[in-house]
Design a protein around this motif. Structure first.
Motif, PDB file in Angstrom:
ATOM      1  N   ASN A  32      46.749   3.032   2.087  1.00 54.86           N
ATOM      2  CA  ASN A  32      45.442   2.953   3.251  1.00 54.86           C
ATOM      3  C   ASN A  32      44.265   2.091   2.686  1.00 54.86           C
ATOM      4  O   ASN A  32      43.217   1.805   3.421  1.00 54.86           O
ATOM      5  N   SER A  33      44.125   1.852   1.535  1.00 54.71           N
ATOM      6  CA  SER A  33      43.103   1.084   0.831  1.00 54.71           C
ATOM      7  C   SER A  33      43.403  -0.462   0.845  1.00 54.71           C
ATOM      8  O   SER A  33      42.602  -1.384   0.589  1.00 54.71           O
ATOM      9  N   LEU A  34      44.458  -0.787   1.092  1.00 54.32           N
ATOM     10  CA  LEU A  34      44.970  -2.060   1.492  1.00 54.32           C
ATOM     11  C   LEU A  34      44.736  -2.833   2.604  1.00 54.32           C
ATOM     12  O   LEU A  34      44.549  -2.416   3.736  1.00 54.32           O
ATOM     13  N   SER A  35      44.399  -4.338   2.314  1.00 49.93           N
ATOM     14  CA  SER A  35      44.051  -5.089   3.508  1.00 49.93           C
ATOM     15  C   SER A  35      45.438  -5.093   4.053  1.00 49.93           C
ATOM     16  O   SER A  35      46.352  -5.010   3.496  1.00 49.93           O
ATOM     17  N   TYR A  36      45.380  -5.920   5.471  1.00 49.94           N
ATOM     18  CA  TYR A  36      46.672  -6.600   6.111  1.00 49.94           C
ATOM     19  C   TYR A  36      47.392  -7.597   5.252  1.00 49.94           C
ATOM     20  O   TYR A  36      48.575  -7.321   5.129  1.00 49.94           O
ATOM     21  N   GLU A  37      46.663  -8.264   4.572  1.00 48.79           N
ATOM     22  CA  GLU A  37      47.331  -9.517   3.834  1.00 48.79           C
ATOM     23  C   GLU A  37      47.921  -8.689   2.569  1.00 48.79           C
ATOM     24  O   GLU A  37      48.925  -9.140   1.982  1.00 48.79           O
ATOM     25  N   GLU A  38      47.331  -7.829   1.889  1.00 51.16           N
ATOM     26  CA  GLU A  38      48.009  -7.249   0.645  1.00 51.16           C
ATOM     27  C   GLU A  38      49.323  -6.357   1.180  1.00 51.16           C
ATOM     28  O   GLU A  38      49.984  -6.215   0.249  1.00 51.16           O
ATOM     29  N   SER A  39      49.074  -5.729   2.468  1.00 52.05           N
ATOM     30  CA  SER A  39      50.183  -4.884   2.899  1.00 52.05           C
ATOM     31  C   SER A  39      51.503  -5.977   3.144  1.00 52.05           C
ATOM     32  O   SER A  39      52.556  -5.578   2.678  1.00 52.05           O
ATOM     33  N   ILE A  40      51.100  -7.052   3.719  1.00 52.22           N
ATOM     34  CA  ILE A  40      52.227  -7.979   3.737  1.00 52.22           C
ATOM     35  C   ILE A  40      53.109  -8.503   2.641  1.00 52.22           C
ATOM     36  O   ILE A  40      54.091  -8.470   2.375  1.00 52.22           O
ATOM     37  N   SER A  41      51.878  -8.682   1.541  1.00 57.91           N
ATOM     38  CA  SER A  41      52.569  -9.165   0.256  1.00 57.91           C
ATOM     39  C   SER A  41      53.212  -8.138  -0.250  1.00 57.91           C
ATOM     40  O   SER A  41      54.371  -8.313  -0.908  1.00 57.91           O
ATOM     41  N   ALA A  42      52.931  -6.850  -0.178  1.00 60.07           N
ATOM     42  CA  ALA A  42      53.651  -5.616  -0.708  1.00 60.07           C
ATOM     43  C   ALA A  42      54.977  -5.734  -0.075  1.00 60.07           C
ATOM     44  O   ALA A  42      56.003  -5.124  -0.872  1.00 60.07           O
ATOM     45  N   LEU A  43      55.137  -5.675   1.223  1.00 59.09           N
ATOM     46  CA  LEU A  43      56.464  -5.710   1.898  1.00 59.09           C
ATOM     47  C   LEU A  43      57.341  -6.819   1.448  1.00 59.09           C
ATOM     48  O   LEU A  43      58.451  -6.509   1.221  1.00 59.09           O
ATOM     49  N   ASP A  44      56.598  -7.960   1.333  1.00 57.65           N
ATOM     50  CA  ASP A  44      57.516  -9.003   0.588  1.00 57.65           C
ATOM     51  C   ASP A  44      58.000  -8.797  -0.729  1.00 57.65           C
ATOM     52  O   ASP A  44      59.324  -8.888  -1.098  1.00 57.65           O
ATOM     53  N   ALA A  45      57.396  -7.933  -1.460  1.00 61.08           N
ATOM     54  CA  ALA A  45      57.572  -7.779  -2.721  1.00 61.08           C
ATOM     55  C   ALA A  45      59.007  -6.758  -2.822  1.00 61.08           C
ATOM     56  O   ALA A  45      59.801  -6.652  -3.432  1.00 61.08           O
ATOM     57  N   ILE A  46      58.664  -5.655  -1.632  1.00 58.58           N
ATOM     58  CA  ILE A  46      59.675  -4.780  -1.487  1.00 58.58           C
ATOM     59  C   ILE A  46      61.237  -5.298  -1.225  1.00 58.58           C
ATOM     60  O   ILE A  46      62.125  -5.050  -1.662  1.00 58.58           O
ATOM     61  N   LEU A  47      60.939  -6.173  -0.239  1.00 61.16           N
ATOM     62  CA  LEU A  47      62.118  -6.902   0.359  1.00 61.16           C
ATOM     63  C   LEU A  47      62.911  -7.789  -0.452  1.00 61.16           C
ATOM     64  O   LEU A  47      64.160  -7.716  -0.835  1.00 61.16           O
ATOM     65  N   ASN A  48      62.102  -8.362  -1.650  1.00 57.35           N
ATOM     66  CA  ASN A  48      62.728  -9.010  -2.925  1.00 57.35           C
ATOM     67  C   ASN A  48      63.417  -8.170  -3.805  1.00 57.35           C
ATOM     68  O   ASN A  48      64.309  -8.513  -4.365  1.00 57.35           O
ATOM     69  N   ASN A  49      62.789  -6.917  -3.847  1.00 52.31           N
ATOM     70  CA  ASN A  49      63.180  -6.043  -4.829  1.00 52.31           C
ATOM     71  C   ASN A  49      64.636  -5.513  -4.496  1.00 52.31           C
ATOM     72  O   ASN A  49      65.405  -5.353  -5.020  1.00 52.31           O
ATOM     73  N   VAL A  50      64.582  -4.752  -2.979  1.00 52.67           N
ATOM     74  CA  VAL A  50      65.872  -4.457  -2.463  1.00 52.67           C
ATOM     75  C   VAL A  50      66.831  -5.445  -2.285  1.00 52.67           C
ATOM     76  O   VAL A  50      68.262  -5.018  -2.349  1.00 52.67           O
ATOM     77  N   GLN A  51      66.718  -6.729  -2.688  1.00 55.49           N
ATOM     78  CA  GLN A  51      67.944  -7.693  -2.450  1.00 55.49           C
ATOM     79  C   GLN A  51      68.536  -7.819  -3.695  1.00 55.49           C
ATOM     80  O   GLN A  51      69.478  -8.575  -4.152  1.00 55.49           O
TER      81      GLN A  51
END
Length: 96
Positions: A32-51
């Motif tokens: 909840n403390s993340l900005s939109y851009e930080e959230s998108i970046s975190a989602l990208d990191a998760i996507l890379n991690n699950v691959q």
């Protein structure tokens, strides 16, 4: 199978559910403390991690939970921004 052995798996799965609920609340607070851009970046990191082929089942579950919370957070931020845009009075813009 002894009666007490039948209850152990249920107890363990219930414990995991409680732990997961606690983790979800912690994830929500952090996200909840993340900005939109930080959230998108975190989602990208998760996507890379699950691959990664060497990811454990527990990590997949954690990434799924975090990803779902991050996606909801992004949707909420976008909805809030859309509401603010819709509330802007064109007269205040004074473009002419």
């Amino acid at each position: 199978m002894p009666l007490e052995d039948q209850f152990i798996p249920n107890h363990l799965s219930m414990s995991n559910k409680v732990t997961n609920k606690k983790n979800i609340e912690i994830f929500k607070q952090d996200i909840n403390s993340l900005s939109y851009e930080e959230s998108i970046s975190a989602l990208d990191a998760i996507l890379n991690n699950v691959q990664d082929e060497n990811i454990s089942l527990d990590e997949i579950q954690i990434n799924y939970i975090k990803g779902h919370i991050l996606l909801k957070h992004c949707e909420d931020l976008l909805q809030f921004c859309e509401q603010e845009i819709n509330e802007i009075n064109p007269d205040f813009l004074d473009i002419d």
